[in-house]
Design an enzyme around this catalytic site. Structure first.
Site, PDB file in Angstrom:
ATOM      1  CE1 TYR A   4       0.416   0.284   4.506  1.00 50.66           C
ATOM      2  CE2 TYR A   4      -1.888  -0.270   4.726  1.00 50.66           C
ATOM      3  CZ  TYR A   4      -0.677   0.023   5.303  1.00 50.66           C
ATOM      4  OH  TYR A   4      -0.575   0.048   6.655  1.00 50.66           O
ATOM      5  CD  GLU A   5       0.327   6.257   1.208  1.00 52.17           C
ATOM      6  OE1 GLU A   5      -0.572   5.815   1.942  1.00 52.17           O
ATOM      7  OE2 GLU A   5       0.181   7.226   0.458  1.00 52.17           O
TER       8      GLU A   5
END
Lengths: 601, 601
Positions: free
Chosen positions: A440-441
């Protein structure tokens, strides 16, 4: 009790011996603060983490979040700990006291969060995530928006999120389909569906503020037509009071490999036609505004990864010092069995883990300290250099730390043997939880592309040069130290090789070989990270060599460990990075040329 | 339907084009068999796996085994599939038809098990594990013991296990405390507690046969005093009928990170003083007898690891060919979004996975085929050479395959992005399940020590030489092929470097530097495995270059893929292994010299 979350001796070393944090308190911005205050905060964070937060971590994993008809419930034990985090003002310490912060350096977030996040990241993040939401509003919001939202987000009275991903728009943000239609009163009606929304719905806070990426009707396709809106779960009236439910409906939570305590939500906005949002900044500024918080968000995810590694490493150290199994290789046949820390393969794993954990701590803290110096000395002639360093480091803090922290967890499990695979011990949860940080990110592959495709190319290569200058300062100092000069030579060679690799990959970006270059983006990120680890470990050694002369006996072992760790890394790991650079310099295009049809399936 | 368990085209390539398996059918032992038969078996295994076994895999993970008052229950859906496996005679195909087998080559176990195990390893292993138990009895049991147990184990009428580990005796087997006291009737009374016993208790079979490591009263300490006993769950009468419950009580099952469908049991033997065992072989022969099955057991665990990788790779290929996200790097801004297989970083991961999956398949099948040639030509002048190769390869099949298979699963998750982390897709289970293979049946660290400390040193280094001779044959052939000669040169160089590393590590084993050498055991295993991958991929390319001339279009892509995969590995991965060898040749002792006290905790 043995340490299980963070190594305080090493934290102190990085803050005060390596980064000389007290210098910050001599600047006007941080005047009046001092080491005593910082130490007290770290100790308090540690106590809170050990006594109140860590005990909830197994609940987070085993009970997890539950979804019931639009509501998301966290484990019961989360609530008390959440309140203590809020009451202790741990949510946005570095912000202005006027806004609910304490005005401390950003850097102090890191040692305190090593403990807090290390105790139970999923829980603490319900309290700390609104900080990022607030930062966007602080930078781009109207005064009215700031008045309505900032303090409540910074104090975690309200939660915050980031609504970006949609089923068909993950890494490719520009493909999103959520729409916004301007109303007569200046608000926008929002309509769409978002997925993978961390903390998208829960009952820990009375309201949740969602920044939402959406496209205003008629705006261009792709990323350039994206705007960003503040969409609260409950509408916020002009006077700051909460109004009606704003038609943000949670339709489910993901069942995941780990971070079960974190609510990963699917949200439908405007399903009943009643979801309103406030435009943040101007129309079509969505990507710019989101990217403003991206450095901070990515630094945080890299640090989240690191906290799992820090903890897994300490657990493995403790276990290796206690677990008796087998004889010492150099002892006689009838000698007693020994603790497994005496076995070479266990020592190899522990030293490997220590090298990466210590190196990453130094690297991430150093990166965080650059933000403080930017704030403390905005007009310094160092400002551009510091910004260049930050921009260069961010994809590495995120991508490299996510990769190596996971490897640290894997090694920790191996130290435990069969026990590590069972749920009786904490390692398998750390390993499962840590894995999300590579995804994620922005996946680590996206970070690698950012490093090669953007950061290396920005300002004519100035970012890499800024980085190389810093490494060279360290090398120059180490060359003066007889004990370190051979290591300094090796790092200098590795840095030079890395520079050549950067050039050889960069020169093809404007040619038909661009894909071949990008197939090396990931190993380039890894090799750069390895060089950074060697640099950090040598920098630490520069200090340790001097300090060990007058150190007391326990500290002597600590400083000797600092130097031996650098030696281990530079002699055992750096050559592998050089092998990786050799491979990249070949510019082999097999991964691009290989026919699609040969992949099974 | 796309392939999700194993790549049949590649299986056929390895069996018939690379290993020329049909040559086996020209030997007396396998006379009368042919490719048609083998193909039919593989196809049937595939059908059974896809239709009946794979659908139970999620139950194994989500429901798992449950423990209730001494009984272990598997998911309900396991039962039908278990019966089909038994009825289909899939449990010990390579054994004599008299004993319930089909007399097929051992090699055929592998492609069939790629499908069967790939479908649900935990389930199928309840049926196949007794094979190993039986092998020990076949080799060391009395005729009476063989009559009582063999056929029932080979046909999975009864289950089989291996009771080795105790709480304080894991990697250090010699520390075990389970005791055996000889009774007047020649049986032994067994008393002790064992943990981590795979399939130690379940209701799928009417009886379970436990080989138990224990120490007869008065026997020497350590491994040399260990004996092995046949301890059935229900006593077996002289006439083969089942008698009383034999006081083997399951006291619990482990909760683990993965393989939830596999019952990992704690067993108490003789808690009520009524557990009897039959001595297998002679007293104090326990280790020798257990090691007899060890090659087979480790080959199987390495292959288990591989089946997860094979499956994860195929899932990732399928996903990458379907998932649309982002634009092609070389296309214009307004071009349509493309499938992610077009993105360089995805191709890098897929090609990396393919290189390791194809290379490991070739390596493991090749190792298995050596067993068949040993059996088919016991008096061949190749016999010693084949045994040397097997002994050298086993720790690598286990340790290297466990390591790289896990990495394949990790890469597959990365290809899926956020979806891969969710339980909606199969990857996260494969990753969790795969991890156990680096731990059980001797951790990978133990395998590495076996390779460096035993296998490299056996028979004056003859095993490494036997291996090097095989690699050199492949190199010699490739040097004749213009398309491959540069790769052959590189492999020759890597092999030479590996030989030097082997020597430099070996020469210190009899010196005080022994610990420093053993700290390199693990990277040495990794580097050796990498050289083996390069060898396998070049061997495959030797065949593909010739075959592609007359191949049809679909096969052309396959063969071209074989060569490109070798190119990818030799230019991109092998240099990293060379870096690792450089590091080992340094002989740096930091991991040994670093003070214990510097490890945090």
């Amino acid at each position: 009790m043995a340490q299980v979350l963070a190594d305080r001796r090493d934290i102190d070393f990085v803050l005060y011996e390596q980064l000389d944090m007290e210098q910050l308190t001599k600047t006007p911005v941080y005047k009046g603060m001092n080491r005593k205050l910082f130490d007290m905060m770290i100790t308090e964070a540690r106590n809170l983490a050990i006594k109140e937060i860590l005990p909830t971590n197994a609940d987070g994993d085993k009970i997890g979040v539950t979804f019931d008809n639009g509501e998301v419930l966290v484990p019961e034990s989360f609530k008390k700990a959440f309140d203590l985090i809020r009451e202790g003002d741990w949510t946005a310490m570095n912000e202005d006291p006027d806004l609910g912060g304490q005005g401390t350096p950003y850097l102090i977030n890191f040692p305190t969060r090593e403990y807090l996040w290390g105790g139970n990241y999923c829980l603490v993040n319900y309290a700390t995530m609104g900080h990022g939401t607030g930062k966007m509003i602080e930078a781009f919001g109207s005064q009215k928006q700031k008045d309505l939202f900032l303090e409540k987000l910074y104090t975690a009275q309200w939660g915050g999120t980031m609504l970006l991903t949609e089923p068909e728009a993950g890494s490719d943000v520009g493909a999103l389909t959520t729409t916004a239609v301007k109303n007569e009163d200046g608000t926008y009606s929002i309509s769409g569906a978002k997925i993978f929304i961390t903390n998208g719905e829960h009952q820990l806070t009375e309201n949740i503020v969602h920044p939402v990426l959406a496209r205003v009707e008629g705006a261009p396709e792709g990323t350039k037509g994206i705007s960003i809106f503040i969409v609260p779960k409950y509408w916020v009236n002009e006077d700051g009071s909460m109004g009606d439910f704003n038609d943000v409906v949670c339709t489910g939570v993901e069942e995941k490999m780990g971070i079960h305590g974190s609510a990963t939500c699917s949200l439908t906005l405007g399903g009943a036609g009643k979801c309103r949002g406030l435009l943040l900044g101007q129309e079509c500024e969505g990507m710019k505004i989101m990217f403003h918080m991206m450095n901070d968000a990515r630094l945080n995810v890299g640090f989240q990864a690191f906290t799992y590694a820090s903890s897994a490493y300490l657990y493995a150290c403790n276990y290796a010092k206690e677990r008796i199994q087998g004889k010492d290789l150099t002892a006689g046949k009838n000698s007693p069995s020994v603790t497994i820390i005496n076995h070479p393969d266990i020592r190899r794993m522990l030293t490997w883990m220590k090298a990466h954990v210590d190196g990453m701590r130094s690297f991430i803290y150093y990166t965080a300290s650059l933000f403080d110096w930017m704030k403390a000395e905005p007009d310094s002639d160092q400002a551009q250099n510091r910004q260049d360093l930050i921009d260069f480091f961010i994809p590495l803090v995120k991508g490299y730390s996510a990769q190596r922290s996971f490897d640290v967890c894997v090694n920790a499990m191996q130290v435990y043997g069969g026990y590590g695979y069972t749920k009786e011990y904490p390692i398998e949860q750390l390993l499962r939880d840590c894995k999300i940080t590579s995804i994620y990110e922005g996946t680590d592959g996206i970070q690698a592309m950012d490093l090669l495709g953007r950061k290396l190319q920005m300002r004519g290569g100035a970012l890499f040069q800024a980085f190389a200058n810093e490494v060279n300062s360290c090398i120059t100092a180490a060359l003066e130290v007889p004990e370190l000069s051979a290591m300094a030579d090796r790092l200098a060679n590795a840095l030079a090789c890395l520079g050549e690799t950067a050039q050889s990959l960069s020169k093809n970006l404007a040619t038909p070989l661009i894909k071949t270059s990008f197939a090396s983006a990931f190993p380039f990120m890894e090799a750069t990270g390895d060089v950074i680890m060697a640099w950090m470990l040598l920098w630490r050694s520069n200090i340790a060599v001097k300090a060990q002369e007058k150190a007391k006996s326990k500290d002597k072992a600590y400083y000797s460990g600092v130097i031996k760790t650098a030696e281990f890394f530079i002699y055992n790991v750096l050559p592998v990075a050089l092998g990786k650079m050799d491979a990249m310099n070949e510019g082999n295009g097999a991964a691009i040329e290989i026919p699609d049809d040969c992949f099974g399936g």
